[in-house]
Design an enzyme around this catalytic site. Structure first.
Site, PDB file in Angstrom:
ATOM      1  N   LYS A 119      -6.972  -7.358   5.855  1.00  0.00           N
ATOM      2  CA  LYS A 119      -5.633  -7.574   5.314  1.00  0.00           C
ATOM      3  C   LYS A 119      -4.641  -6.889   6.255  1.00  0.00           C
ATOM      4  CE  LYS A 119      -2.710  -7.001   1.217  1.00  0.00           C
ATOM      5  NZ  LYS A 119      -2.614  -6.460  -0.153  1.00  0.00           N
ATOM      6  N   ARG A 146       3.582  -0.561   4.855  1.00  0.00           N
ATOM      7  CA  ARG A 146       2.205  -0.206   4.493  1.00  0.00           C
ATOM      8  C   ARG A 146       1.324  -0.092   5.735  1.00  0.00           C
ATOM      9  NH1 ARG A 146       3.004  -4.461  -0.163  1.00  0.00           N
ATOM     10  NH2 ARG A 146       3.598  -3.077  -1.867  1.00  0.00           N
ATOM     11  N   LYS A 190      -6.534 -12.117   5.315  1.00  0.00           N
ATOM     12  CA  LYS A 190      -5.175 -12.321   4.797  1.00  0.00           C
ATOM     13  C   LYS A 190      -4.179 -11.683   5.751  1.00  0.00           C
ATOM     14  CE  LYS A 190      -2.350 -11.293   0.686  1.00  0.00           C
ATOM     15  NZ  LYS A 190      -2.297 -10.635  -0.635  1.00  0.00           N
TER      16      LYS A 190
END
Length: 329
Positions: free
Chosen positions: A203, A224, A255
């Site tokens: 991710k 993040r 992702k």
């Protein structure tokens, strides 16, 4: 060059002459069972709320979510990934609404399970970002950094309440080190050995998440990058893959999808478990926006993008077009 010479010796165009011929020799085909529908359910609303950056996608009420689940089943969609959107007043530093048995996501899981039973694979997002007032995917330490190990304790609690609500598969998406192992242990220790884990293995910290943050009412300030992966890195994904498999992941995910097809292909070549890819909100929004402008053919662009993801190795594709595309297929 004469008409009767030997050149060209090969004529691949012979296999492209008609639609029937092209269908017959197609190497990859989409099927409704490849598709998983991500869906948002929002607490405290009486009508669906359109998401401005994602035309055609809404924050559901409990009732409209049930209807969407039934429509997905009727279209042949394989699964639904549920995201809860709590009332702002219920957000706090620890994301306690995420582990409340009566929190919006747990209620929605029970609703959908009661409506469609086992006819749809019910999946749930296992992360704290929707429920924290700071918008991060975990709890923060005294310095304001995401505390990995304290967050794992919260993920273990989330896994238990989501499994108690009736979910078939959990999707730990926070990119904390050790999250798959902790979630597996929590499920097994509470009698939920049959609940599977869809690991968010690769991710990336992506610019394409923007519309999603509107969809879940994110409170995030900052980024993040200290826990999601650097878009420059591929080998790092293979390390994450090895760790997730060792910790007990049943399925793995990449992702976003389209900007990371090389990662998807590499992972698909490396594993003997099902591989998913998430065609995320920004990918959806770009196609919808360009189509609205008349710059591209919407339907053809959707199918081309999804076929590219399938060709790269995805067994399952999370896409906001899941029900629409399944009906067309």
């Amino acid at each position: 060059m004469t008409k009767y010479g030997s050149f060209p010796g090969a004529r691949p165009r012979r296999l492209r002459t008609t639609p029937a011929m092209r269908r017959m020799v197609a190497e990859h085909r989409l099927h409704p069972a490849d598709l998983i529908l991500p869906a948002f359910v929002r607490e405290g609303i009486s009508e669906p709320v359109p998401i401005s950056a994602m035309p055609g996608v809404v924050q559901h009420t409990r009732d409209t979510l049930r209807k969407a689940a039934v429509e997905a089943v009727e279209a042949g969609v394989a699964g639904i990934m549920l995201f809860g959107v709590p009332e702002d007043a219920k957000k706090d530093a620890a994301g306690t609404a995420g582990t409340d048995p009566d929190g919006i996501l747990q209620v929605a899981i029970r609703d959908v399970r009661a409506e469609v039973g086992d006819d749809l694979v019910i999946m749930s997002d296992l992360c704290l970002d929707e429920y924290t007032d700071h918008g991060h995917c975990g709890v923060l330490d005294a310095a304001g950094r995401v505390d990995n190990d304290a967050t794992l304790e919260r993920y273990a609690e989330m896994a238990q309440v989501q499994a108690d609500a009736g979910v078939h598969a959990v999707g730990p998406s926070g990119m904390m080190d050790g999250q798959v192992g902790v979630v597996r242990d929590a499920l097994d220790q509470t009698g939920h050995e049959d609940v599977s884990i869809l690991a968010y293995t690769a991710k990336y910290s992506s610019a394409f998440y923007g519309p999603f943050r509107e969809a879940v009412g994110s409170s995030l300030k900052g980024d993040r990058k200290t826990y999601q992966q650097d878009p420059a890195n591929l080998r790092e994904s293979l390390r994450e893959l090895a760790l997730d498999l060792d910790e007990g992941a049943d399925m793995v995910m990449v992702k976003p999808a389209l900007p990371y097809l090389d990662v998807l292909a590499k992972i698909a070549e490396s594993v003997d478990v099902p591989v998913a890819a998430y065609q995320i909100s920004g990918e959806y929004a770009m196609i919808e926006a360009a189509a609205e402008k008349g710059w591209i053919d919407r339907d053809k662009a959707i199918m081309e993008a999804l076929t590219g993801i399938k060709r790269a190795g995805a067994n399952m594709i999370l896409t906001y077009w899941a029900t629409e595309v399944a009906r067309g297929l």
